[in-house]
Motif scaffolding. Structure first.
Motif, mmCIF file in Angstrom:
data_model
loop_
_atom_site.group_PDB
_atom_site.id
_atom_site.type_symbol
_atom_site.label_atom_id
_atom_site.label_comp_id
_atom_site.label_asym_id
_atom_site.label_seq_id
_atom_site.Cartn_x
_atom_site.Cartn_y
_atom_site.Cartn_z
ATOM 1 N N UNK A 128 0.804 -1.226 0.000
ATOM 2 C CA UNK A 128 0.000 0.000 0.000
ATOM 3 C C UNK A 128 0.836 1.274 0.000
ATOM 4 N N UNK A 129 2.122 1.157 0.306
ATOM 5 C CA UNK A 129 2.991 2.335 0.337
ATOM 6 C C UNK A 129 3.629 2.626 -1.020
ATOM 7 N N UNK A 130 3.387 1.771 -2.011
ATOM 8 C CA UNK A 130 4.002 1.960 -3.326
ATOM 9 C C UNK A 130 3.592 3.283 -3.974
ATOM 10 N N UNK A 131 2.430 3.815 -3.592
ATOM 11 C CA UNK A 131 1.969 5.073 -4.187
ATOM 12 C C UNK A 131 2.849 6.259 -3.808
ATOM 13 N N UNK A 132 3.709 6.080 -2.791
ATOM 14 C CA UNK A 132 4.551 7.191 -2.348
ATOM 15 C C UNK A 132 5.871 7.271 -3.107
ATOM 16 N N UNK A 133 6.082 6.363 -4.049
ATOM 17 C CA UNK A 133 7.308 6.378 -4.838
ATOM 18 C C UNK A 133 6.990 6.008 -6.279
ATOM 19 N N UNK A 134 7.533 6.782 -7.212
ATOM 20 C CA UNK A 134 7.480 6.389 -8.615
ATOM 21 C C UNK A 134 8.910 6.307 -9.136
ATOM 22 N N UNK A 135 9.136 5.375 -10.048
ATOM 23 C CA UNK A 135 10.482 5.152 -10.582
ATOM 24 C C UNK A 135 10.390 4.965 -12.088
ATOM 25 N N UNK A 136 11.381 5.492 -12.799
ATOM 26 C CA UNK A 136 11.433 5.269 -14.238
ATOM 27 C C UNK A 136 12.890 5.359 -14.708
ATOM 28 N N UNK A 137 13.134 4.739 -15.866
ATOM 29 C CA UNK A 137 14.449 4.779 -16.502
ATOM 30 C C UNK A 137 14.512 5.984 -17.440
ATOM 31 N N UNK A 138 15.557 6.783 -17.322
ATOM 32 C CA UNK A 138 15.843 7.843 -18.282
ATOM 33 C C UNK A 138 16.833 7.292 -19.293
ATOM 34 N N UNK A 139 16.495 7.263 -20.600
ATOM 35 C CA UNK A 139 17.304 6.525 -21.576
ATOM 36 C C UNK A 139 18.730 7.027 -21.743
ATOM 37 N N UNK A 140 18.967 8.332 -21.622
ATOM 38 C CA UNK A 140 20.329 8.837 -21.682
ATOM 39 C C UNK A 140 20.962 8.767 -23.061
ATOM 40 N N UNK A 141 22.288 8.525 -23.085
ATOM 41 C CA UNK A 141 23.050 8.629 -24.335
ATOM 42 C C UNK A 141 24.209 7.643 -24.350
ATOM 43 N N UNK A 142 24.721 7.401 -25.549
ATOM 44 C CA UNK A 142 25.857 6.507 -25.757
ATOM 45 C C UNK A 142 27.132 7.347 -25.895
ATOM 46 N N UNK A 143 28.162 6.992 -25.135
ATOM 47 C CA UNK A 143 29.451 7.686 -25.203
ATOM 48 C C UNK A 143 30.266 7.160 -26.389
ATOM 49 N N UNK A 144 31.318 7.908 -26.750
ATOM 50 C CA UNK A 144 32.160 7.513 -27.882
ATOM 51 C C UNK A 144 32.849 6.175 -27.645
ATOM 52 N N UNK A 145 33.118 5.822 -26.387
ATOM 53 C CA UNK A 145 33.793 4.554 -26.094
ATOM 54 C C UNK A 145 32.827 3.374 -26.007
ATOM 55 N N UNK A 146 31.540 3.599 -26.308
ATOM 56 C CA UNK A 146 30.539 2.536 -26.269
ATOM 57 C C UNK A 146 29.783 2.429 -24.965
ATOM 58 N N UNK A 147 30.250 3.106 -23.921
ATOM 59 C CA UNK A 147 29.531 3.111 -22.642
ATOM 60 C C UNK A 147 28.215 3.875 -22.792
ATOM 61 N N UNK A 148 27.167 3.354 -22.175
ATOM 62 C CA UNK A 148 25.887 4.060 -22.190
ATOM 63 C C UNK A 148 25.656 4.687 -20.816
ATOM 64 N N UNK A 149 25.239 5.949 -20.808
ATOM 65 C CA UNK A 149 24.908 6.654 -19.575
ATOM 66 C C UNK A 149 23.401 6.844 -19.530
ATOM 67 N N UNK A 150 22.757 6.207 -18.559
ATOM 68 C CA UNK A 150 21.313 6.325 -18.380
ATOM 69 C C UNK A 150 21.052 6.839 -16.966
ATOM 70 N N UNK A 151 19.793 6.825 -16.551
ATOM 71 C CA UNK A 151 19.465 7.294 -15.211
ATOM 72 C C UNK A 151 18.274 6.543 -14.646
ATOM 73 N N UNK A 152 18.273 6.377 -13.330
ATOM 74 C CA UNK A 152 17.116 5.855 -12.600
ATOM 75 C C UNK A 152 16.543 7.025 -11.815
ATOM 76 N N UNK A 153 15.355 7.469 -12.213
ATOM 77 C CA UNK A 153 14.715 8.611 -11.566
ATOM 78 C C UNK A 153 13.722 8.119 -10.520
#
Length: 270
Positions: free
Chosen positions: A27-52
């Motif tokens: 019942x406490x789940x309504x107090x938090x929302x979470x989503x992935x922010x897709x971000x971008x791909x770096x020149x070395x192939x690493x991907x930078x995303x975010x958990x909001x």
């Protein structure tokens, strides 16, 4: 920065950490929302995303080392596709004092940057995460949440992720740490560790966090004082099921101040 919280956490709510409920049944789940922010791909192939993570007013969640009154978070990304590994990058947290107990975390809203290594270069990553974390207001409850998102092989630099990266703790060099040493001795079936860190003040009341990277080990809230340009901090490390074999080279020390934080890797003997 230290915030003082006047509301108490009932003891039963701390014990609930052993009994997580899925978000759909909690019942406490309504107090938090979470989503992935897709971000971008770096020149070395690493991907930078975010958990909001967005919390309801008055609620908070926890940093990787949550303090004596917190619930440590954990992440499982095994359901993902085209994924080698994920590194969670933690922005500088706040310190909350609660009836003589300390917790460390975030309130209202936080973006946790994710540094991702894909298995196949040039292909999207299907990121799926099962996350266990705690949230607190006048009670503390654990949540199991799931997030998912497609991370394109390209993508655009995301301001919210970039801001969170800029808010991470400083390195030793950036914070002008000139020396750090630790003394360790037996104490109450554990180890008393005293760190002496020569560095300018990080501002306000400085809180030091010790992370020994010993499975199951418990670290007490630290006690710190200033001796001129040296910050002196003490904490007690209690052993886990496998004992307590402290590797000084892996000991991480984080100093949290009002103005900035600094992460220190390793602590030579003195």
């Amino acid at each position: 920065m230290i915030r003082r919280i006047t509301r108490l956490i009932p003891l039963f709510s701390l014990l609930m950490a052993a009994l997580p409920l899925p978000a759909a049944a909690n019942p406490y789940a309504e107090y938090l929302t979470a989503r992935i922010l897709p971000g971008w791909r770096e020149a070395d192939g690493t991907h930078v995303a975010g958990l909001e993570l967005t919390l309801a007013d008055g609620w908070k969640t926890y940093w990787r080392q949550p303090g004596s009154a917190g619930i440590p978070p954990s992440f499982n990304w095994s359901g993902s596709d085209n994924l080698q590994r994920v590194e969670v990058i933690w922005p500088r947290p706040e310190v909350f004092e609660l009836s003589g107990m300390r917790s460390i975390g975030y309130h209202d809203h936080v973006v946790l940057p994710l540094r991702i290594a894909p298995t196949r270069d040039g292909a999207p990553v299907e990121l799926r995460g099962d996350i266990f974390l705690g949230i607190c207001e006048n009670v503390c409850v654990p949540l199991d949440i799931s997030v998912a998102g497609t991370l394109p092989a390209g993508g655009n630099r995301t301001p919210a992720i970039a801001a969170a990266l800029a808010g991470r703790p400083y390195s030793e060099q950036e914070a002008r740490v000139s020396s750090v040493t630790c003394a360790v001795r037996p104490k109450d079936k554990g180890l008393l560790i005293e760190a002496r860190i020569r560095m300018p003040s990080a501002g306000g009341t400085e809180v030091t966090v010790f992370e020994p990277h010993v499975p199951g080990a418990v670290v007490s809230d630290s006690v710190s004082r200033r001796e001129g340009d040296t910050l002196v901090s003490k904490a007690i490390l209690s052993p886990g099921a496998t004992g307590l074999h402290l590797d000084r080279s892996r000991l991480k020390i984080t100093v949290l101040g009002h103005n900035y934080a600094v992460e220190i890797e390793g602590c030579p003997a003195r």
